[in-house]
Design a protein around this motif. Structure first.
Motif, PDB file in Angstrom:
ATOM      1  N   LEU A 386     -64.392  24.660  35.416  1.00 22.24           N
ATOM      2  CA  LEU A 386     -63.940  25.862  34.728  1.00 22.24           C
ATOM      3  C   LEU A 386     -62.986  26.665  35.603  1.00 22.24           C
ATOM      4  O   LEU A 386     -62.003  27.239  35.115  1.00 22.24           O
ATOM      5  CB  LEU A 386     -65.135  26.721  34.320  1.00 22.24           C
ATOM      6  CG  LEU A 386     -64.785  27.907  33.412  1.00 22.24           C
ATOM      7  CD1 LEU A 386     -64.267  27.415  32.076  1.00 22.24           C
ATOM      8  CD2 LEU A 386     -65.965  28.818  33.215  1.00 22.24           C
ATOM      9  N   GLN A 387     -63.253  26.712  36.903  1.00 23.32           N
ATOM     10  CA  GLN A 387     -62.356  27.423  37.807  1.00 23.32           C
ATOM     11  C   GLN A 387     -60.936  26.853  37.751  1.00 23.32           C
ATOM     12  O   GLN A 387     -59.958  27.594  37.691  1.00 23.32           O
ATOM     13  CB  GLN A 387     -62.872  27.334  39.253  1.00 23.32           C
ATOM     14  CG  GLN A 387     -63.943  28.345  39.593  1.00 23.32           C
ATOM     15  CD  GLN A 387     -64.329  28.256  41.058  1.00 23.32           C
ATOM     16  OE1 GLN A 387     -65.112  27.385  41.436  1.00 23.32           O
ATOM     17  NE2 GLN A 387     -63.783  29.126  41.871  1.00 23.32           N
ATOM     18  N   MET A 388     -60.836  25.533  37.767  1.00 22.54           N
ATOM     19  CA  MET A 388     -59.511  24.911  37.753  1.00 22.54           C
ATOM     20  C   MET A 388     -58.786  25.179  36.443  1.00 22.54           C
ATOM     21  O   MET A 388     -57.576  25.450  36.424  1.00 22.54           O
ATOM     22  CB  MET A 388     -59.643  23.404  38.011  1.00 22.54           C
ATOM     23  CG  MET A 388     -60.070  23.070  39.432  1.00 22.54           C
ATOM     24  SD  MET A 388     -60.027  21.306  39.825  1.00 22.54           S
ATOM     25  CE  MET A 388     -61.435  20.719  38.894  1.00 22.54           C
ATOM     26  N   ALA A 389     -59.536  25.114  35.321  1.00 23.38           N
ATOM     27  CA  ALA A 389     -58.912  25.358  34.018  1.00 23.38           C
ATOM     28  C   ALA A 389     -58.473  26.805  33.881  1.00 23.38           C
ATOM     29  O   ALA A 389     -57.355  27.090  33.436  1.00 23.38           O
ATOM     30  CB  ALA A 389     -59.888  24.993  32.902  1.00 23.38           C
ATOM     31  N   TYR A 489     -51.552  29.090  41.337  1.00 20.91           N
ATOM     32  CA  TYR A 489     -52.757  28.440  40.815  1.00 20.91           C
ATOM     33  C   TYR A 489     -53.906  28.532  41.805  1.00 20.91           C
ATOM     34  O   TYR A 489     -55.034  28.899  41.467  1.00 20.91           O
ATOM     35  CB  TYR A 489     -52.434  26.985  40.480  1.00 20.91           C
ATOM     36  CG  TYR A 489     -53.633  26.080  40.275  1.00 20.91           C
ATOM     37  CD1 TYR A 489     -54.368  26.122  39.097  1.00 20.91           C
ATOM     38  CD2 TYR A 489     -54.017  25.187  41.281  1.00 20.91           C
ATOM     39  CE1 TYR A 489     -55.457  25.279  38.919  1.00 20.91           C
ATOM     40  CE2 TYR A 489     -55.103  24.354  41.094  1.00 20.91           C
ATOM     41  CZ  TYR A 489     -55.829  24.399  39.912  1.00 20.91           C
ATOM     42  OH  TYR A 489     -56.900  23.579  39.755  1.00 20.91           O
ATOM     43  N   LEU A 490     -53.627  28.196  43.063  1.00 20.44           N
ATOM     44  CA  LEU A 490     -54.662  28.261  44.094  1.00 20.44           C
ATOM     45  C   LEU A 490     -55.159  29.674  44.303  1.00 20.44           C
ATOM     46  O   LEU A 490     -56.350  29.901  44.529  1.00 20.44           O
ATOM     47  CB  LEU A 490     -54.113  27.697  45.413  1.00 20.44           C
ATOM     48  CG  LEU A 490     -53.810  26.176  45.415  1.00 20.44           C
ATOM     49  CD1 LEU A 490     -53.094  25.782  46.699  1.00 20.44           C
ATOM     50  CD2 LEU A 490     -55.085  25.366  45.236  1.00 20.44           C
ATOM     51  N   ALA A 491     -54.258  30.646  44.163  1.00 17.09           N
ATOM     52  CA  ALA A 491     -54.641  32.041  44.352  1.00 17.09           C
ATOM     53  C   ALA A 491     -55.531  32.549  43.221  1.00 17.09           C
ATOM     54  O   ALA A 491     -56.247  33.548  43.387  1.00 17.09           O
ATOM     55  CB  ALA A 491     -53.392  32.913  44.448  1.00 17.09           C
ATOM     56  N   ARG A 492     -55.487  31.868  42.049  1.00 20.21           N
ATOM     57  CA  ARG A 492     -56.281  32.316  40.912  1.00 20.21           C
ATOM     58  C   ARG A 492     -57.579  31.525  40.743  1.00 20.21           C
ATOM     59  O   ARG A 492     -58.297  31.708  39.759  1.00 20.21           O
ATOM     60  CB  ARG A 492     -55.443  32.184  39.619  1.00 20.21           C
ATOM     61  CG  ARG A 492     -54.184  33.056  39.621  1.00 20.21           C
ATOM     62  CD  ARG A 492     -54.551  34.536  39.597  1.00 20.21           C
ATOM     63  NE  ARG A 492     -53.355  35.365  39.752  1.00 20.21           N
ATOM     64  CZ  ARG A 492     -52.956  35.874  40.912  1.00 20.21           C
ATOM     65  NH1 ARG A 492     -53.662  35.649  42.019  1.00 20.21           N
ATOM     66  NH2 ARG A 492     -51.886  36.643  40.971  1.00 20.21           N
ATOM     67  N   LEU A 493     -57.894  30.661  41.685  1.00 18.04           N
ATOM     68  CA  LEU A 493     -59.134  29.871  41.586  1.00 18.04           C
ATOM     69  C   LEU A 493     -60.372  30.745  41.728  1.00 18.04           C
ATOM     70  O   LEU A 493     -61.381  30.542  41.056  1.00 18.04           O
ATOM     71  CB  LEU A 493     -59.166  28.782  42.654  1.00 18.04           C
ATOM     72  CG  LEU A 493     -58.340  27.525  42.349  1.00 18.04           C
ATOM     73  CD1 LEU A 493     -58.285  26.610  43.570  1.00 18.04           C
ATOM     74  CD2 LEU A 493     -58.915  26.760  41.153  1.00 18.04           C
ATOM     75  N   ASN A 494     -60.313  31.743  42.571  1.00 17.90           N
ATOM     76  CA  ASN A 494     -61.478  32.614  42.757  1.00 17.90           C
ATOM     77  C   ASN A 494     -61.769  33.430  41.502  1.00 17.90           C
ATOM     78  O   ASN A 494     -60.868  33.716  40.704  1.00 17.90           O
ATOM     79  CB  ASN A 494     -61.246  33.554  43.934  1.00 17.90           C
ATOM     80  CG  ASN A 494     -61.589  32.897  45.262  1.00 17.90           C
ATOM     81  OD1 ASN A 494     -61.832  31.693  45.313  1.00 17.90           O
ATOM     82  ND2 ASN A 494     -61.574  33.674  46.323  1.00 17.90           N
TER      83      ASN A 494
END
Length: 495
Positions: A386-389, A489-494
């Motif tokens: 879900l985090q990745m999506a 994208y990586l910054a929005r994983l959290n």
């Protein structure tokens, strides 16, 4: 090639001894011998094709096994049937996880209709003499239909209700070739294209037939909208170019389906699409939400979440669309069969209570076996999916706004569409970062806009050219090619 003896056990069935060719994949051996499973794509990603080896005969676990099972389960002989081949005589217990039946959402609400709640008005057929059309939402997971009074389409545009005479829905039978689009494209490439087409055509015929028998007369027309791959498979078009770069469709134009040469029924039309990854279902949704109107003064966003995540931004005379793969993340975890909307609500609760931290990491006590609430269990794998999506969706929305040179304060409204969006708690979705926090108070969950847009397109010829114009002027953004997408994208994983 030598054969091996595979003893198969399953609760409620007698043990069965199968002669299996050495090297055959366990999942295929089981399917060929009556142990069916819908949705496994054979790539080890869904976690549903579970088997347990008896008497310490399990092969060494692979990477997919280690993601799907706890350490205790691995020691107990659990493996994924699609990831292992028959190498010796063995005994296995079938532990398949059947995919959850998903209810097809046909309703719409909030912000896109004049009537309160935008709920279609159920209406009996008045003497069987009022003409109607059938609208079809050809989804990857579900197929939904509505029989709608033709006269009410124009009534709706003047502020009235759509008069719905009947509804029909079912699971898309193509799921047996995989739950996602790419699995079905691969199946078509492997020679299954005709079976894929026949399966969905049979489902459509059943639904149309049921509605026609209920109402006592044939519809004046049938209109369907699906993503580009679903429409290509239905029409028996070559899908090879959809599965490889640069992802070129055979056609994005309005098409007409002729089921058989001798077919004498009403016209079956398919709506036009925008690109390989932004299909006719999204064009229909944009029409339903008013994106067919060129509004220079207002900026609006559209987000449709399902097995794919499609997004669009309109403003300053432009309309920009993009898409990202979501997989099963918004439908819930494979092991727990947690509905996606429940998944988001539970994750928000887990964040508030400290069961997971902002990075999505489960507390040590739950890391191996997952966190349980009632019958629902959420694993670390479910959380990561879900985090990745959600990170891809959030990054996509930000890049769309950036392309229009607008900020959150410029956005007038955000339409959250699809069956997932219909039930979603917007506040909890904002809490986990599904979209930029600054947009939270502008988000409206609007339901099945694809079905509503298809009703409008089929019922009012004047809207067809408007939809085709919408498709022609849409700019398509490939997220993977956007500078800075990966970093964002990586910054929005959290969370």
């Amino acid at each position: 090639m030598s054969e091996k003896k595979v003893t198969v056990r399953q609760e409620g069935k007698e043990d069965k001894v199968i002669d299996a060719p050495e090297g055959a994949v366990f999942l295929q051996v089981l399917k060929m011998n009556g142990y069916s499973l819908v949705c496994c794509n054979g790539k080890g990603t869904c976690g549903r094709c579970r088997i347990r080896f008896c008497r310490n005969g399990a092969p060494l676990p692979g990477a997919a096994d280690r993601i799907a099972f706890t350490a205790e389960q691995l020691r107990g002989g659990y493996r994924l049937a699609c990831m292992h081949r028959v190498r010796q005589d063995c005994c296995i217990q079938v532990e398949f996880v059947e995919s959850r039946q998903v209810e097809a959402v046909t309703a719409y609400k909030g912000g896109i209709t004049k009537p309160a709640e935008g709920k279609p008005e159920e209406k009996a057929m008045p003497g069987g003499d009022e003409p109607y059309i059938i609208a079809v939402d050809l989804g990857t997971t579900t197929i939904a239909m509505q029989a709608v009074a033709l006269s009410s389409v124009r009534e709706w545009q003047r502020g009235g209700n759509l008069h719905v005479f009947g509804e029909y829905s079912c699971m898309n039978p193509q799921r047996q070739w995989g739950s996602d689009v790419l699995s079905r494209l691969q199946a078509a490439a492997d020679g299954q294209a005709e079976k894929l087409a026949e399966a969905v055509r049979t489902a459509l015929a059943e639904g149309i037939g049921q509605l026609g028998r209920k109402l006592g007369k044939a519809p004046q027309g049938i209109w369907a909208a699906g993503n580009t791959a679903m429409e290509h498979l239905l029409m028996r078009l070559d899908t090879a170019s959809l599965g490889r770069y640069p992802f070129t469709p055979v056609s994005l134009e309005e098409m007409e389906l002729l089921p058989e040469p001798e077919y004498k029924g009403p016209r079956i039309g398919l709506l036009p699409g925008i690109s390989a990854f932004v299909g006719a279902d999204i064009a229909a949704g944009l029409l339903a939400c008013g994106f067919g109107e060129r509004r220079e003064e207002s900026c609006r966003l559209f987000i449709d979440l399902g097995t794919n995540g499609e997004m669009a931004a309109a403003g300053k005379g432009r309309l920009i669309c993009t898409a990202t793969a979501a997989g099963p993340a918004f439908e819930g975890g494979a092991a727990a069969n947690v509905p996606g909307t429940d998944m988001i609500a539970l994750l928000a609760e887990m964040l508030e209570t400290g069961i997971i931290d902002e990075s999505g990491l489960l507390e040590d006590a739950y890391f191996e076996k997952g966190w349980q609430k009632g019958a629902l269990r959420i694993t670390q794998q479910d959380i990561r999916a879900l985090q990745m999506a959600k990170a891809a969706v959030c990054a996509g929305v930000e890049l769309l706004m950036e392309a229009l040179e607008i900020g959150a304060s410029d956005v007038e409204q955000v339409f959250l569409a699809g069956g997932f969006g219909y039930y979603l708690d917007v506040e909890k979705a904002a809490r986990i970062g599904l979209f930029p926090a600054e947009l939270a108070d502008k988000v409206t969950a609007v339901g099945n806009t694809s079905l509503l847009g298809t009703c409008l397109y089929g019922g009012d010829p004047s809207l067809r050219e408007k939809t085709k114009d919408l498709c022609r002027r849409s700019e398509v953004m490939n997220l993977a090619e956007q500078p800075g997408f990966e970093e964002r994208y990586l910054a929005r994983l959290n969370f």
